[in-house]
Design an enzyme around this catalytic site. Structure first.
Site, PDB file in Angstrom:
ATOM      1  N   ALA A 199       0.845  -1.204   0.000  1.00  0.00           N
ATOM      2  CA  ALA A 199       0.000   0.000   0.000  1.00  0.00           C
ATOM      3  C   ALA A 199       0.874   1.246   0.000  1.00  0.00           C
ATOM      4  O   ALA A 199       2.023   1.213   0.451  1.00  0.00           O
ATOM      5  CB  ALA A 199      -0.919   0.001   1.217  1.00  0.00           C
ATOM      6  N   ASP A 322      -7.936  10.060  12.280  1.00  0.00           N
ATOM      7  CA  ASP A 322      -7.969   9.686  10.864  1.00  0.00           C
ATOM      8  C   ASP A 322      -8.649   8.325  10.699  1.00  0.00           C
ATOM      9  O   ASP A 322      -8.151   7.455   9.985  1.00  0.00           O
ATOM     10  CB  ASP A 322      -6.551   9.665  10.275  1.00  0.00           C
ATOM     11  CG  ASP A 322      -6.550   9.698   8.746  1.00  0.00           C
ATOM     12  OD1 ASP A 322      -7.578  10.088   8.161  1.00  0.00           O
ATOM     13  OD2 ASP A 322      -5.529   9.330   8.134  1.00  0.00           O
TER      14      ASP A 322
END
EC number: 2.7.11.30
Length: 513
Positions: A199, A322
């Site tokens: 990722a 987040d």
């Protein structure tokens, strides 16, 4: 003892301790070698200058393998302050038949030569011969040990004297960045091999890596994102951060030379990846949805909780800041764990959030008060921001659930249907703040008892009024009740039970805020 005598004694102690300190070998540079230099993006060989705090000792190290009598060097370079390396002028491995040989020493380029002591024979590359020690080496060693002990006692006596004299020492504020932490002992002795990028994100990329016989995840930050790496490392290092629903932390390291440094964060690796990636490729059953949602809520509730009196200290309340489906990872059994604490904020007793910048996180998941820039910089305000984002993640789960009698939508991010894949801050302000829109809850979801309860929970998480939002602990309790009740509900009972549970059985909203 008079003042003059005390002064004379202090001068004597200072001179003794200074002599002892100066007498030790200083390491300024070490031979550098990296067998995995291409994957680690470093030089293969060279000389590495050693950096560190002035009050810390520096060493050189070498790691190698002995494969059927053939020596393969794994790594050589600088090693941070380690008591096991003190006063070793030669790099010698003393463990009995280790899988990976390791030695450390003090002195410039002392790792150029290395050996294996238990075999009573030199185990080394032919290009680095080690000169046998002369007989008087042991005599010199036995003479130095008592002298070093005496020097240590003198230094301790001086410290006690100074400590007694300064009953209230001044608080020292560091004038420079303390720099990366020392390598984890678990990692320092073991070769870590990067395998593939899994990722990429705002602060770097995540690799699947191999640490001996197990897979781990390595998050690599460029040096310009050091603050995020440092914050994540500090959060993981807080007391009480080992929890089933929080990503397991393994270690942190600085990799590379002084010119090209990367900052590594090593955690457990989960093959299924993030919840977002999983939902793109899979639909979920009602029981799977409940398990993922409940374990995610449990992880966030634990993160939000202030827990004094733990064995290793006080765990403060932490706001993630987040929360999104990309930052929720899934284990093989679909248990969720919270990850990525680069923006996390801890709330310690007696301290306020201060001048912390409020408008951070991923725009798509920002709460109305964040988009407006109207944040109350108190603990509960930040925790409620997390809960708004959690409501959106629960919606993502609901949109891919097969429980309701209707079509399952293709996976979409929150608000993707309304404003596309790359919304601007102004787009989000218009939709979320001014129009007060939220992602669509399908009508046919309401026909399933559990989905109807979930929809109500989602709406209470993303409520425009921050103080009306549910707590993470309350969400976890509700989902447990939803799963239990839907397992015993018949089709005829749906309307009755939904009404009953909605009005009576749900736990109070503000159970933990």
């Amino acid at each position: 003892m008079g003042a003059a005598a005390k002064l004379a004694f202090a001068v004597f102690l200072i001179s003794c301790s200074s002599g002892a300190i100066l007498g030790r070998s200083e390491t300024q540079e070490c031979l550098f070698f990296n067998a995995n230099w291409e994957k680690d993006r470093t030089n293969q060989t060279g000389v590495e200058p050693c950096y560190g705090d002035k009050d810390k000792r520096r060493h050189c190290f070498a790691t190698w393998k002995n494969i059927s009598g053939s020596i393969e060097i794994v790594k050589q370079g600088c090693w941070l302050d380690d008591i096991n390396c003190y006063d070793r002028t030669d790099c010698v491995e003393k463990k009995d038949s280790p899988e990976v040989y390791f030695c450390c020493c003090e002195g410039n380029m002392c790792n150029e030569k290395f050996s294996y002591f238990p075999e009573m024979e030199v185990t080394q590359p032919t290009s680095n011969p080690v000169t046998p020690k002369p007989p008087y080496y042991n005599i010199l060693l036995y003479s130095l040990v008592p002298l070093m002990l005496i020097a240590g006692i003198v230094i301790c006596a001086f410290w006690v004297y100074r400590h007694h004299k300064m009953a209230y020492p001044p608080v020292l504020v560091p004038t420079q960045d303390p720099g990366p932490p020392p390598p984890s002992p678990l990692l320092g002795l073991k070769p870590l091999q990067l395998l593939e990028v899994k990722a990429r994100g705002r602060f770097g990329c995540v690799w699947k890596a191999q640490l001996l016989n197990e897979y781990v995840a390595v998050k690599i930050f460029p040096i310009q994102d050091k603050q995020s790496w440092q914050n994540e490392y500090e959060v993981y290092s807080l007391p009480g951060m080992k929890h089933e629903n929080i990503l397991q932390f393994i270690g942190a390291e600085k990799r590379g030379t002084s010119v090209d440094v990367d900052l590594w964060l090593i955690t457990a690796f989960h093959e299924k990846g993030s919840l977002s990636d999983f939902l793109k490729a899979n639909v979920v059953s009602w029981n799977e949805l409940c398990h993922i949602a409940e374990t995610m809520a449990r992880g966030l509730a634990y993160l939000h909780e202030d827990i004094p009196g733990l064995k290793d200290g006080h765990k403060p309340a932490i706001s993630h800041r987040d929360i999104k489906s990309k930052n929720v990872l899934l284990k093989n059994n679909l248990t969720a764990c919270i990850a990525d604490f680069g923006l996390a904020l801890k709330f310690e007793a007696g301290k306020s959030a201060g001048d912390t910048h409020g408008q951070v996180g991923t725009r798509r998941y920002m709460a109305p008060e964040v988009l407006e820039g109207a944040i109350n910089f108190q603990r509960d305000a930040f925790l409620r921001i997390d809960m708004y984002a959690m409501g959106l993640v629960l919606w993502e789960l609901a949109s891919r659930c097969t429980a309701a009698d209707g079509p399952v939508d293709e996976y979409m991010l929150p608000f993707e249907e309304e404003i596309g894949q790359h919304p601007s801050l102004e787009d989000m302000q218009e939709v979320v703040v001014h129009k007060k829109k939220r992602p669509v809850l399908r009508d046919y979801w309401q026909k399933h008892a559990g989905m109807a309860m979930l929809c109500e929970t989602i709406e209470e998480c993303w409520d425009h009024d921050a103080e009306a939002r549910l707590s993470a602990g309350c969400v976890g309790e509700r989902i447990t009740q939803m799963q239990r009740l839907t397992n015993i509900i018949t089709t005829e009972d749906i309307v009755t039970v939904v009404t009953m549970v909605t009005n009576v059985d749900f736990p109070p909203k503000e159970s933990s805020l």
